[in-house]
Motif scaffolding. Structure first.
Motif, PDB file in Angstrom:
ATOM      1  N   GLY A 112       0.820  -1.211   0.000  1.00  0.00           N
ATOM      2  CA  GLY A 112       0.000   0.000   0.000  1.00  0.00           C
ATOM      3  C   GLY A 112       0.853   1.259   0.000  1.00  0.00           C
ATOM      4  O   GLY A 112       0.623   2.189  -0.770  1.00  0.00           O
ATOM      5  N   LEU A 113       1.878   1.245   0.858  1.00  0.00           N
ATOM      6  CA  LEU A 113       2.725   2.427   0.978  1.00  0.00           C
ATOM      7  C   LEU A 113       3.453   2.719  -0.341  1.00  0.00           C
ATOM      8  O   LEU A 113       3.493   3.868  -0.795  1.00  0.00           O
ATOM      9  N   ASP A 116       0.936   4.022  -2.902  1.00  0.00           N
ATOM     10  CA  ASP A 116       0.448   5.379  -2.620  1.00  0.00           C
ATOM     11  C   ASP A 116       1.542   6.428  -2.826  1.00  0.00           C
ATOM     12  O   ASP A 116       1.270   7.509  -3.354  1.00  0.00           O
ATOM     13  N   ILE A 117       2.763   6.117  -2.397  1.00  0.00           N
ATOM     14  CA  ILE A 117       3.834   7.108  -2.584  1.00  0.00           C
ATOM     15  C   ILE A 117       4.172   7.222  -4.071  1.00  0.00           C
ATOM     16  O   ILE A 117       4.369   8.322  -4.582  1.00  0.00           O
TER      17      ILE A 117
END
Lengths: 88, 189
Positions: free
Chosen positions: B55-56, B59-60
């Protein structure tokens, strides 16, 4: 306030509210058990949706996930229409 | 998949035509520590990292593409009204004969973007440490750009971007700790 200023102001509001969502999303990615953060994240999504609706009702969809409002269609809104973000 | 949003992540206001500043900003557009490198690096690493950090990275990476669009907007606005003479004086003569007024993925020295700027090791700790370093290098570049720029509108956007790199670095460091915790727990059992 003229039409252009109103557009820029409403868009800035969307940018602000969407940014809060971006920030809480990254935070909750690495803090998945922080219930307070998750609550604020859900709240931010709601507020961003309100700001988006306000802009889109008047000036048309920002993405093709939104239904064009009657008001926007009446003034001739089209997706393929300037200003694009770098032209504003 | 992705859906285009007809807005910038953060407003970009340009005070005056300034092709020299545009040339410097290209470092963060198509340079080694720039936004294109960042976005492509994370988007490619995410397939083979542990589920906890997918997810990180997603998203980044997505946010880095919105930074790329901000940089493009700055460069476009700073150069759109420049004459060939002004571009030449700013050191963009070689850019102009190859690309006209269009943008290109290159660094401030005119070196085109290359995938050799980024890595993917299939080792999540190695990948995340590279990502942390990338964010810190991007933050430093934004600081040097702010130091050399005297355009208040551009500097406002650059300060925003500099702070975002700080946050990304922090989140990647937290991701490393998440993976280390998990690894240490496994050793106990």
């Amino acid at each position: 306030m003229n039409n252009f200023d109103e557009r820029v102001n409403l868009l800035k509001k969307v940018q602000q509210m969407d940014f809060v969502v971006v920030e809480w999303t990254l935070y909750t990615d690495t803090h998945p058990n922080d219930e307070d953060a998750l609550e604020q994240w859900r709240e931010a999504i709601k507020e961003a949706a309100v700001a988006r609706k306000q802009y889109e009702n008047k000036f048309g969809p920002l993405s093709l996930k939104s239904i064009p409002s009657r008001q926007a269609l009446e003034v001739g809104w089209r997706w393929n229409q300037d200003p694009w973000p770098w032209q504003l | 998949m992705w859906v285009y949003e007809k807005k910038l992540l953060y407003p970009v206001e340009v005070t005056t035509c300034n092709p020299m500043l545009a040339k410097y900003l290209m470092e963060q557009y198509g340079g080694a520590d720039g936004e294109l490198a960042a976005a492509l690096r994370y988007m490619n690493q995410r397939y083979t990292v542990p589920d906890k950090v997918i997810g990180l990275l997603t998203d980044i990476s997505t946010e880095e593409f919105s930074h790329l669009e901000m940089l493009a907007t700055m460069i476009y606005k700073l150069t759109k009204d420049a004459s060939p003479e002004q571009l030449e004086k700013a050191g963009l003569g070689a850019h102009f004969v190859n690309h006209g007024h269009s943008l290109f993925y290159e660094n401030a020295g005119g070196v085109p973007f290359t995938a050799t700027y980024i890595q993917s090791k299939g080792d999540p700790i190695a990948d995340l440490y590279e990502d942390i370093a990338a964010e810190e290098k991007a933050r430093a570049t934004y600081q040097w750009l702010i130091d050399i720029s005297d355009d208040p509108g551009i500097n406002d956007s650059l300060r925003f971007l500099r702070e975002r790199e700080n946050i990304h670095s922090l989140r990647f460091r937290e991701a490393v700790e998440m993976l280390k915790d998990e690894r240490d727990r496994k050793k106990v059992f």
